[in-house]
Design a protein around this motif. Structure first.
Motif, PDB file in Angstrom:
ATOM      1  N   GLN A  59       0.817  -1.221   0.000  1.00  0.00           N
ATOM      2  CA  GLN A  59       0.000   0.000   0.000  1.00  0.00           C
ATOM      3  C   GLN A  59       0.852   1.273   0.000  1.00  0.00           C
ATOM      4  O   GLN A  59       1.789   1.394   0.769  1.00  0.00           O
TER       5      GLN A  59
ATOM      6  N   MET B 141      -6.864  -5.019   2.324  1.00  0.00           N
ATOM      7  CA  MET B 141      -6.130  -4.333   1.245  1.00  0.00           C
ATOM      8  C   MET B 141      -6.812  -4.585  -0.072  1.00  0.00           C
ATOM      9  O   MET B 141      -7.241  -5.711  -0.352  1.00  0.00           O
ATOM     10  N   GLU B 142      -6.924  -3.512  -0.889  1.00  0.00           N
ATOM     11  CA  GLU B 142      -7.681  -3.583  -2.120  1.00  0.00           C
ATOM     12  C   GLU B 142      -6.809  -3.969  -3.312  1.00  0.00           C
ATOM     13  O   GLU B 142      -6.887  -3.390  -4.388  1.00  0.00           O
ATOM     14  N   ASN B 143      -5.951  -4.975  -3.163  1.00  0.00           N
ATOM     15  CA  ASN B 143      -5.186  -5.456  -4.308  1.00  0.00           C
ATOM     16  C   ASN B 143      -6.148  -5.905  -5.403  1.00  0.00           C
ATOM     17  O   ASN B 143      -7.219  -6.409  -5.123  1.00  0.00           O
ATOM     18  N   THR B 144      -5.727  -5.758  -6.662  1.00  0.00           N
ATOM     19  CA  THR B 144      -6.625  -6.137  -7.762  1.00  0.00           C
ATOM     20  C   THR B 144      -6.705  -7.646  -7.870  1.00  0.00           C
ATOM     21  O   THR B 144      -6.166  -8.224  -8.772  1.00  0.00           O
TER      22      THR B 144
ATOM     23  N   ASN C 284      -2.291 -11.581  -8.332  1.00  0.00           N
ATOM     24  CA  ASN C 284      -3.108 -10.793  -9.263  1.00  0.00           C
ATOM     25  C   ASN C 284      -3.323 -11.574 -10.558  1.00  0.00           C
ATOM     26  O   ASN C 284      -2.416 -12.223 -11.054  1.00  0.00           O
TER      27      ASN C 284
ATOM     28  N   LEU D  31      -0.522  -2.062  -6.111  1.00  0.00           N
ATOM     29  CA  LEU D  31      -1.603  -3.048  -6.063  1.00  0.00           C
ATOM     30  C   LEU D  31      -1.124  -4.465  -6.364  1.00  0.00           C
ATOM     31  O   LEU D  31      -1.899  -5.413  -6.278  1.00  0.00           O
TER      32      LEU D  31
ATOM     33  N   GLN E  75     -10.431 -13.620  -2.571  1.00  0.00           N
ATOM     34  CA  GLN E  75     -10.196 -13.129  -1.214  1.00  0.00           C
ATOM     35  C   GLN E  75      -9.313 -14.153  -0.512  1.00  0.00           C
ATOM     36  O   GLN E  75      -9.477 -15.365  -0.702  1.00  0.00           O
TER      37      GLN E  75
ATOM     38  N   TYR F 290     -16.929  -5.008 -13.167  1.00  0.00           N
ATOM     39  CA  TYR F 290     -15.675  -5.372 -12.506  1.00  0.00           C
ATOM     40  C   TYR F 290     -14.614  -5.631 -13.573  1.00  0.00           C
ATOM     41  O   TYR F 290     -14.840  -6.407 -14.500  1.00  0.00           O
TER      42      TYR F 290
ATOM     43  N   TYR G  93     -11.993 -12.759  -9.274  1.00  0.00           N
ATOM     44  CA  TYR G  93     -12.041 -12.122  -7.950  1.00  0.00           C
ATOM     45  C   TYR G  93     -11.597 -13.134  -6.911  1.00  0.00           C
ATOM     46  O   TYR G  93     -12.015 -14.291  -6.926  1.00  0.00           O
TER      47      TYR G  93
END
Length: 279
Positions: free
Chosen positions: A141, A276-279, A176, A203, A265, A258, A263
């Motif tokens: 981040q 954390m909003e990693n792609t 990713n 990211l 998690q 999107y 996607y």
């Protein structure tokens, strides 16, 4: 006292404004290279807490520049090539500085390196006697991914990143992009992930551990993998009970599809923040 003897009073806010304006103007007049695409290959070693890696960049230039740079913290470089040939470089102050190309247009930069990160990539459970709790995960981040891979650590530099990770096949590797292949490479396995869209380097992310996962599909057809530590199926069901509905609601509510292909998690041990909003 004459007017010439009056003290000069400088408004510090105006000074700061014009200083920022000048810096932005200089940057606009001297654009750097535009990094378009990168393929990163890394092999993390949890026992030495190091990362061996290679990154191959495609970038373009619109004018001659005598040097270009990448952010690279605590790294040793084994090979640096520009357009297939060895190129002069220096490494100091957390920067890899490379002699710039003479020709204007599209170029390829290859860097082979070894990193000894003190942050951003974390190794848990490898030195204790608890079986099955070993994990590796990243948290970049802001602008910290340069602790495990040479990047331009600026949020306004968008690159299409593809990741390949070499590790023990007994573990699950998450990163990713869509997983294209998992293949044997020597005594290790290689996970190849592909992304279609550019993003900021902070990211970038990957996680390694002993995981299982639940599979869902969003209403718009996006594959969803919801990871959990092995032998914790009972917790996973309730943790991810509403994930698909939340995904569908947000996509419909903001009216924007999107963009990332799939996607995921993944929970990790002792994460530094809530998420954390990693792609």
């Amino acid at each position: 006292m004459s007017n010439n003897d009056l003290p000069i009073i400088v408004n510090p806010w105006k000074l700061a404004f014009w200083g920022c304006f000048l810096l932005m103007s200089l940057h606009a007049q001297n654009p750097g290279p535009d990094f378009v695409r990168a393929h990163i290959t890394v092999a993390p070693d949890p026992f030495t807490r190091t990362v061996s890696g290679e990154v191959r960049y495609e970038f373009t230039t619109t004018e001659f520049m005598d040097s270009i740079y990448l952010d690279a913290q605590r790294m040793q470089f084994e090979r640096v090539e520009l357009d297939g040939s060895d190129i002069g470089y220096s490494s100091k102050g957390g920067k890899l500085v490379i002699r710039g190309p003479i020709k204007i247009g599209r170029h390829e930069l290859f860097v082979s390196y070894k990193a000894s990160p003190k942050q951003t990539i974390y190794f848990f459970g490898w030195e204790d006697e608890i079986e099955g709790n070993e994990q590796i995960w990243t948290q970049g981040q802001g602008k910290d991914s340069s602790h495990w891979v040479p990047v331009v650590d600026r949020m306004d530099e968008k690159v299409e990143f593809d990741l390949s990770i070499l590790f023990d096949s007994a573990y699950q590797v998450i990163a990713n992009g869509k997983l294209l292949y998992k293949s044997a490479e020597g005594s290790l396995s290689r996970w190849d992930f592909d992304m279609d869209n550019p993003m900021s380097s902070y990211l970038l992310a990957f996680a390694v551990g002993r995981y299982d996962y639940l599979e869902e599909e969003s209403g718009s057809g996006i594959p969803m993998k919801l990871y959990y530590p092995t032998q914790q199926d009972n917790k996973a069901k309730w943790t991810y009970l509403h994930s698909k509905n939340i995904f569908d609601f947000i996509e419909a509510d903001i009216g924007i599809p999107y963009p990332w292909g799939d996607y995921k998690q993944v929970p990790v041990v002792d994460f530094l923040y809530a998420g954390m909003e990693n792609t």
